[in-house]
Design an enzyme around this catalytic site. Sequence first.
Site, short mmCIF file in Angstrom:
data_model
loop_
_atom_site.label_atom_id
_atom_site.label_comp_id
_atom_site.label_asym_id
_atom_site.label_seq_id
_atom_site.Cartn_x
_atom_site.Cartn_y
_atom_site.Cartn_z
N ASP A 21 9.12 8.18 72.43
CA ASP A 21 10.25 7.88 72.78
C ASP A 21 10.01 7.46 73.91
O ASP A 21 10.34 6.40 74.85
CB ASP A 21 11.75 9.06 73.17
CG ASP A 21 12.10 9.26 71.01
OD1 ASP A 21 11.16 9.23 70.80
OD2 ASP A 21 12.93 10.31 71.79
N ARG A 103 13.54 23.52 81.92
CA ARG A 103 13.98 22.62 81.93
C ARG A 103 14.31 22.47 83.74
O ARG A 103 14.38 21.98 84.30
CB ARG A 103 15.79 21.93 81.49
CG ARG A 103 14.91 21.93 80.12
CD ARG A 103 14.22 20.79 80.14
NE ARG A 103 13.81 21.25 78.50
CZ ARG A 103 12.52 20.83 77.50
NH1 ARG A 103 11.63 20.96 78.54
NH2 ARG A 103 12.18 20.30 76.31
N ASP A 132 18.84 19.32 76.14
CA ASP A 132 18.42 18.89 77.69
C ASP A 132 19.00 17.73 78.47
O ASP A 132 18.94 17.98 79.15
CB ASP A 132 17.20 18.76 77.14
CG ASP A 132 15.98 19.32 76.96
OD1 ASP A 132 16.62 20.65 76.60
OD2 ASP A 132 15.06 19.83 75.99
N SER A 184 9.83 17.76 64.82
CA SER A 184 9.71 17.94 66.42
C SER A 184 9.80 19.03 67.03
O SER A 184 10.72 20.06 67.07
CB SER A 184 11.75 17.07 67.14
OG SER A 184 11.59 17.27 68.49
#
Length: 409
Positions: A21, A103, A132, A184
């Site tokens: 990505d 995060r 996210d 993932s």
Amino acid sequence: MLKQENKHYKKVVLAYSGGLDTSTIVPWLKENYGDCEVVCFVADVGQERDDLEGIEQKAIASGASKCIVKDLRDDFVKDYVFEMMKTGALYEGEYLLGTAIARPIIAKAMVECALEEGADAIAHGATGKGNDQVRFESAVAALAPELDVIAPWRIWDMQSREELLAYCEAHNVPCKATLKKIYSRDANCLHISTEGGELENTWNAPSENVWVWTTDPEKAPNTPETFELTIKNGLVTEINGKEMTPFDIITQLNEIGARHGVGRIDITENRLVGMKSRGCYETPGGTIIYKAIRAIEQLVLDKATRVFREHLAVEFAQLVYDGRWFTRLREILLAAADNIAKDVNGKVVIKLYKGNIDVIQKDSPNSLFNFDFVTFGADDVYSQADADGFIRLYSLPSRIRAINSKNQK
């Protein structure tokens, strides 16, 4: 192609992982935003070393002007993971928030990088389906609202792995990714999460390919392992009497816990955006720390404070999961947790065996457990006859309701 009017940016800082990505995003930003300069930002929060090897060269080969790798491991554990652990936060009763708690520090460091670089926008590779995107962008709004945020997955027309691979090939972007991506994963020094593959069907049991950190409990050592943890003000500070940094503590407990197959969960959770998702999480060290702190709390917190701390834990877990770290509420909740943690001091002995964590010994200088009061033997500090009046007053509302009901018949 863009689904909105093109803008021109001088410089964009991209949260970069080196995966498919973000490798696609580098040339895509340059193509769609006036050939802007792209600076890749990599946060080292304790993920696998293989994930960081050669990442700077890869970013530059993708078209970035530079790649900045920031070592956040010590601050991540000390200022985020351990602070959260004090509150007892568990999302939906099981998840130790391994991805969510990383995060805010990543977003903060990325914003600082963008301001130092003189960038006018930041970009991320989070999808429009996940949590996210909210976590990153809420942090930017709180820390540097003057920065624009570019979220390619919400803008571009590409929808599949095949399209991203074709785009990389057309733009001569080196990428080792293949069409087949079974899982993932997200990793840091607190945990690793696994989604996708067979987990997309909730009737499928996770295969051994899902678990990458921890030993299968059935194959774990046949001999239990015990060790002592010291807790001061709600924080683990020592292992077997040796004082260590928070990062070294979580690292060593990860190794011990993984060896004995502890810290595995398989849950279906409610995402912030409304859908449910299934994930398998491995958090060996964090699970041990959680159990140890709660064991000392059992000794030192009175009933009312314990109930309040449980409410605080639920509220704090929701706050972290929903990306509200940089808010006034987080400061207020942590202030309450700090006050409670003043009494959370002591030592525990942990026993690990085939996936189980048992606290087999615990002691605290602030313990409210008093042998003289609770003994089943003879004592001279408690009159059992006193319980008669207590029970009559405690049950008085029920007694009055029963009398009223009887008189109305």
